[in-house]
Design a protein around this motif. Structure first.
Motif, short mmCIF file in Angstrom:
data_model
loop_
_atom_site.label_atom_id
_atom_site.label_comp_id
_atom_site.label_asym_id
_atom_site.label_seq_id
_atom_site.Cartn_x
_atom_site.Cartn_y
_atom_site.Cartn_z
N TYR A 1 0.82 -1.21 0.00
CA TYR A 1 0.00 0.00 0.00
C TYR A 1 0.86 1.26 0.00
N GLU A 2 1.81 1.34 0.93
CA GLU A 2 2.63 2.54 1.05
C GLU A 2 3.61 2.68 -0.12
N VAL A 3 4.30 1.60 -0.45
CA VAL A 3 5.32 1.65 -1.50
C VAL A 3 4.68 1.96 -2.86
N GLN A 4 3.58 1.32 -3.18
CA GLN A 4 2.94 1.58 -4.47
C GLN A 4 2.37 2.99 -4.55
N GLY A 5 1.86 3.50 -3.42
CA GLY A 5 1.36 4.87 -3.41
C GLY A 5 2.48 5.87 -3.68
N LEU A 6 3.62 5.67 -3.01
CA LEU A 6 4.77 6.54 -3.24
C LEU A 6 5.28 6.39 -4.67
N GLN A 7 5.40 5.15 -5.14
CA GLN A 7 5.91 4.94 -6.49
C GLN A 7 5.00 5.58 -7.53
N ARG A 8 3.70 5.51 -7.32
CA ARG A 8 2.75 6.13 -8.26
C ARG A 8 2.98 7.64 -8.33
N HIS A 9 3.20 8.27 -7.17
CA HIS A 9 3.43 9.72 -7.15
C HIS A 9 4.77 10.08 -7.78
N VAL A 10 5.81 9.29 -7.49
CA VAL A 10 7.12 9.54 -8.08
C VAL A 10 7.05 9.36 -9.60
N LEU B 1 5.72 12.32 -11.27
CA LEU B 1 6.69 13.42 -11.32
C LEU B 1 7.73 13.21 -12.42
N VAL B 2 8.24 11.99 -12.54
CA VAL B 2 9.33 11.73 -13.48
C VAL B 2 8.85 11.15 -14.81
N SER B 3 7.54 10.98 -14.95
CA SER B 3 6.89 10.54 -16.20
C SER B 3 7.29 9.13 -16.63
N SER B 4 7.64 8.28 -15.67
CA SER B 4 8.03 6.92 -16.04
C SER B 4 7.98 6.01 -14.81
N ASP B 5 7.24 4.90 -14.94
CA ASP B 5 7.21 3.91 -13.86
C ASP B 5 8.59 3.32 -13.62
N GLU B 6 9.31 3.03 -14.71
CA GLU B 6 10.64 2.43 -14.59
C GLU B 6 11.62 3.38 -13.90
N ASP B 7 11.61 4.66 -14.30
CA ASP B 7 12.49 5.64 -13.65
C ASP B 7 12.15 5.78 -12.17
N ALA B 8 10.85 5.79 -11.87
CA ALA B 8 10.42 5.90 -10.47
C ALA B 8 10.95 4.72 -9.67
N TRP B 9 10.81 3.52 -10.22
CA TRP B 9 11.30 2.32 -9.53
C TRP B 9 12.81 2.39 -9.32
N LEU C 1 14.75 5.10 -9.14
CA LEU C 1 15.06 6.12 -8.15
C LEU C 1 14.78 5.61 -6.73
N MET C 2 13.66 4.92 -6.56
CA MET C 2 13.33 4.39 -5.24
C MET C 2 14.32 3.31 -4.82
N LYS C 3 14.74 2.50 -5.77
CA LYS C 3 15.72 1.45 -5.48
C LYS C 3 17.07 2.08 -5.09
N LYS C 4 17.47 3.13 -5.80
CA LYS C 4 18.73 3.81 -5.49
C LYS C 4 18.66 4.48 -4.12
N ALA C 5 17.50 5.04 -3.77
CA ALA C 5 17.34 5.70 -2.48
C ALA C 5 17.40 4.71 -1.32
N ASP C 6 17.06 3.47 -1.58
CA ASP C 6 17.05 2.42 -0.55
C ASP C 6 18.47 1.90 -0.33
N PHE C 7 19.37 2.81 0.04
CA PHE C 7 20.79 2.47 0.11
C PHE C 7 21.22 1.87 1.44
N ARG C 8 20.39 1.99 2.47
CA ARG C 8 20.82 1.50 3.79
C ARG C 8 20.46 0.06 4.03
N GLY C 9 19.45 -0.43 3.38
CA GLY C 9 19.06 -1.80 3.64
C GLY C 9 18.76 -2.59 2.40
N ASP C 10 18.52 -1.90 1.30
CA ASP C 10 18.16 -2.54 0.04
C ASP C 10 17.08 -3.59 0.28
#
Length: 151
Positions: free
Chosen positions: A62-71, A74-82, A84-93
């Motif tokens: 619920y939370e991850v998909q909601g954030l990914q949809r908004h991202v 903003l960036v006009s691409s589901d793949e780019d959003a994914w 960016l979110m993967k890159k941001a998840d640098f502490r635990g992956d």
């Protein structure tokens, strides 16, 4: 709805559900580029819009998909959003974003969209970033370091 096409005892239901994260009128939801910098400047409040269950991470479908949809909007691409979110998840992956990683995501979105980030620290020093600082994500390893960057 019971009809001739349904066997006895079977009911067909059509249901439309819209799920909104955070308060629908929250000025920190990432629904437009105009909200990106205010969300970055008010990181804690923006993060709380997406941490619906209050467990200190944006996690679960619920939370991850909601954030990914908004991202993605903003960036006009589901793949780019994914990505960016993967890159941001640098502490635990682990697919979950804590508040520090959420702040990094906002910076990554700014860099992706070529939005200049200008920050004035409490010391009076001004930081201006228009690059791709993703290679230095470890410098944001604590909430304090991220707060300094977002001061």
């Amino acid at each position: 709805k019971v009809g001739k096409s349904n066997p006895p005892g079977v009911i067909s239901v059509n249901l439309n559900v819209e799920i909104t994260l955070g308060a629908p009128d929250s000025k920190y939801l990432l629904v437009s580029i105009d909200r990106l910098l205010p969300a970055r400047e008010n990181l804690h409040d923006a993060f709380r819009c997406y941490d619906a269950d209050g467990n200190q991470t944006v996690s679960g479908e619920y939370e991850v998909q909601g954030l990914q949809r908004h991202v993605a909007a903003l960036v006009s691409s589901d793949e780019d959003a994914w990505q960016l979110m993967k890159k941001a998840d640098f502490r635990g992956d682990d697919g979950h974003l804590d508040e520090v990683e959420f702040g990094v995501l906002l910076d990554l979105i700014c860099w992706h969209l070529k939005i200049n980030i200008c920050t004035e620290l409490e010391s009076g020093r001004r930081l201006h970033c228009e690059g791709t600082g993703a290679g230095r994500l470890q410098m944001f390893g604590s909430p304090e370091a991220l707060a300094d960057a977002h001061a």
